[in-house]
Design a protein around this motif. Structure first.
Motif, PDB file in Angstrom:
ATOM      1  N   GLU A  43       0.827  -1.206   0.000  1.00  0.00           N
ATOM      2  CA  GLU A  43       0.000   0.000   0.000  1.00  0.00           C
ATOM      3  C   GLU A  43       0.865   1.260   0.000  1.00  0.00           C
ATOM      4  O   GLU A  43       0.608   2.203  -0.748  1.00  0.00           O
ATOM      5  CB  GLU A  43      -0.905   0.008   1.226  1.00  0.00           C
ATOM      6  N   ASP A  44       1.888   1.266   0.839  1.00  0.00           N
ATOM      7  CA  ASP A  44       2.658   2.491   1.061  1.00  0.00           C
ATOM      8  C   ASP A  44       3.571   2.882  -0.099  1.00  0.00           C
ATOM      9  O   ASP A  44       3.708   4.073  -0.394  1.00  0.00           O
ATOM     10  CB  ASP A  44       3.502   2.364   2.329  1.00  0.00           C
ATOM     11  N   VAL A  45       4.209   1.934  -0.733  1.00  0.00           N
ATOM     12  CA  VAL A  45       5.169   2.268  -1.793  1.00  0.00           C
ATOM     13  C   VAL A  45       4.508   3.074  -2.922  1.00  0.00           C
ATOM     14  O   VAL A  45       4.989   4.158  -3.259  1.00  0.00           O
ATOM     15  CB  VAL A  45       5.903   1.008  -2.300  1.00  0.00           C
ATOM     16  N   PRO A  46       3.401   2.620  -3.488  1.00  0.00           N
ATOM     17  CA  PRO A  46       2.787   3.451  -4.535  1.00  0.00           C
ATOM     18  C   PRO A  46       2.140   4.719  -3.974  1.00  0.00           C
ATOM     19  O   PRO A  46       2.130   5.756  -4.638  1.00  0.00           O
ATOM     20  CB  PRO A  46       1.750   2.530  -5.180  1.00  0.00           C
ATOM     21  N   ALA A  47       1.616   4.645  -2.745  1.00  0.00           N
ATOM     22  CA  ALA A  47       0.960   5.816  -2.162  1.00  0.00           C
ATOM     23  C   ALA A  47       1.950   6.955  -1.940  1.00  0.00           C
ATOM     24  O   ALA A  47       1.603   8.129  -2.137  1.00  0.00           O
ATOM     25  CB  ALA A  47       0.271   5.445  -0.853  1.00  0.00           C
ATOM     26  N   ILE A  48       3.160   6.640  -1.525  1.00  0.00           N
ATOM     27  CA  ILE A  48       4.162   7.688  -1.310  1.00  0.00           C
ATOM     28  C   ILE A  48       4.407   8.448  -2.616  1.00  0.00           C
ATOM     29  O   ILE A  48       4.450   9.679  -2.623  1.00  0.00           O
ATOM     30  CB  ILE A  48       5.475   7.105  -0.754  1.00  0.00           C
ATOM     31  N   GLY A  55       2.019  16.811  -3.921  1.00  0.00           N
ATOM     32  CA  GLY A  55       2.586  17.824  -3.043  1.00  0.00           C
ATOM     33  C   GLY A  55       2.334  17.598  -1.565  1.00  0.00           C
ATOM     34  O   GLY A  55       2.595  18.477  -0.743  1.00  0.00           O
ATOM     35  N   ASP A  56       1.844  16.423  -1.202  1.00  0.00           N
ATOM     36  CA  ASP A  56       1.513  16.123   0.190  1.00  0.00           C
ATOM     37  C   ASP A  56       2.706  15.467   0.894  1.00  0.00           C
ATOM     38  O   ASP A  56       2.736  14.252   1.112  1.00  0.00           O
ATOM     39  CB  ASP A  56       0.274  15.236   0.261  1.00  0.00           C
ATOM     40  N   VAL A  57       3.678  16.281   1.248  1.00  0.00           N
ATOM     41  CA  VAL A  57       4.890  15.794   1.900  1.00  0.00           C
ATOM     42  C   VAL A  57       4.569  15.204   3.265  1.00  0.00           C
ATOM     43  O   VAL A  57       5.161  14.207   3.680  1.00  0.00           O
ATOM     44  CB  VAL A  57       5.932  16.930   2.015  1.00  0.00           C
ATOM     45  N   SER A  58       3.628  15.800   3.966  1.00  0.00           N
ATOM     46  CA  SER A  58       3.273  15.333   5.305  1.00  0.00           C
ATOM     47  C   SER A  58       2.768  13.880   5.275  1.00  0.00           C
ATOM     48  O   SER A  58       3.206  13.049   6.078  1.00  0.00           O
ATOM     49  CB  SER A  58       2.207  16.253   5.910  1.00  0.00           C
ATOM     50  N   ALA A  59       1.871  13.581   4.364  1.00  0.00           N
ATOM     51  CA  ALA A  59       1.338  12.208   4.265  1.00  0.00           C
ATOM     52  C   ALA A  59       2.435  11.235   3.867  1.00  0.00           C
ATOM     53  O   ALA A  59       2.550  10.142   4.436  1.00  0.00           O
ATOM     54  CB  ALA A  59       0.188  12.153   3.265  1.00  0.00           C
ATOM     55  N   ALA A  60       3.249  11.614   2.904  1.00  0.00           N
ATOM     56  CA  ALA A  60       4.357  10.747   2.478  1.00  0.00           C
ATOM     57  C   ALA A  60       5.335  10.544   3.631  1.00  0.00           C
ATOM     58  O   ALA A  60       5.829   9.427   3.842  1.00  0.00           O
ATOM     59  CB  ALA A  60       5.063  11.343   1.266  1.00  0.00           C
ATOM     60  N   HIS A  65       7.910   7.258   7.760  1.00  0.00           N
ATOM     61  CA  HIS A  65       8.197   7.063   9.183  1.00  0.00           C
ATOM     62  C   HIS A  65       7.809   5.651   9.616  1.00  0.00           C
ATOM     63  O   HIS A  65       8.551   4.988  10.339  1.00  0.00           O
ATOM     64  CB  HIS A  65       7.463   8.109  10.022  1.00  0.00           C
ATOM     65  N   GLY A  66       6.657   5.198   9.153  1.00  0.00           N
ATOM     66  CA  GLY A  66       6.227   3.836   9.473  1.00  0.00           C
ATOM     67  C   GLY A  66       7.176   2.786   8.914  1.00  0.00           C
ATOM     68  O   GLY A  66       7.561   1.843   9.619  1.00  0.00           O
ATOM     69  N   ILE A  67       7.573   2.965   7.667  1.00  0.00           N
ATOM     70  CA  ILE A  67       8.512   2.027   7.032  1.00  0.00           C
ATOM     71  C   ILE A  67       9.837   2.041   7.776  1.00  0.00           C
ATOM     72  O   ILE A  67      10.436   0.992   8.040  1.00  0.00           O
ATOM     73  CB  ILE A  67       8.702   2.375   5.540  1.00  0.00           C
TER      74      ILE A  67
END
Length: 124
Positions: A43-48, A55-60, A65-67
């Motif tokens: 989920e995270d790799v493509p979402a980042i 432009g959503d640096v905070s979400a990425a 951080h979780g990874i």
């Protein structure tokens, strides 16, 4: 300008199963962690990438951080260092910089997904 992460990225194994077994205590315990990581990374790799493109640096940064929290258990030294560095950059750099940096390690994270899947399948 922030220097790029080390390039080119080796697409050799990104999974250090020996370290994972050592840290987790057994192959079975590592497999449980890897099954969870597989779901998260898928989920995270493509979402980042999508979040940085938007432009959503905070979400990425939250995903990185979780990874960063579990990757040192079983990731290759080089990949762990790159993810740690990228997560740190997410605290101070704009999306454009992070997109470029993430593009450099994205293939290694994709390879890690494949390495985990192969390991989990062999462990069955």
């Amino acid at each position: 300008m922030t220097p790029n992460l080390s390039q080119p990225k080796s697409l050799g194994s990104q999974l250090d199963a020996e370290r994972g077994i050592s840290m987790m205590g057994s192959p079975e315990a590592l497999k449980m962690v890897l099954n969870t990581a597989l779901i998260s990374l898928a989920e995270d790799v493509p979402a980042i990438g999508r979040e940085l493109a938007a432009g959503d640096v905070s979400a990425a940064g939250r995903r990185l951080h979780g990874i960063k929290g579990y990757l040192p258990i079983f990731g290759s030294d080089a990949l762990v260092a790159d993810v740690l560095r990228l997560e740190q950059l997410s605290k101070s750099q704009p999306a454009e910089v992070l997109e470029t940096e993430y593009a450099a390690i994205g293939p290694a994270l994709q390879r890690l997904l494949g390495d985990i899947q192969t390991y989990v399948n062999q462990a069955d």
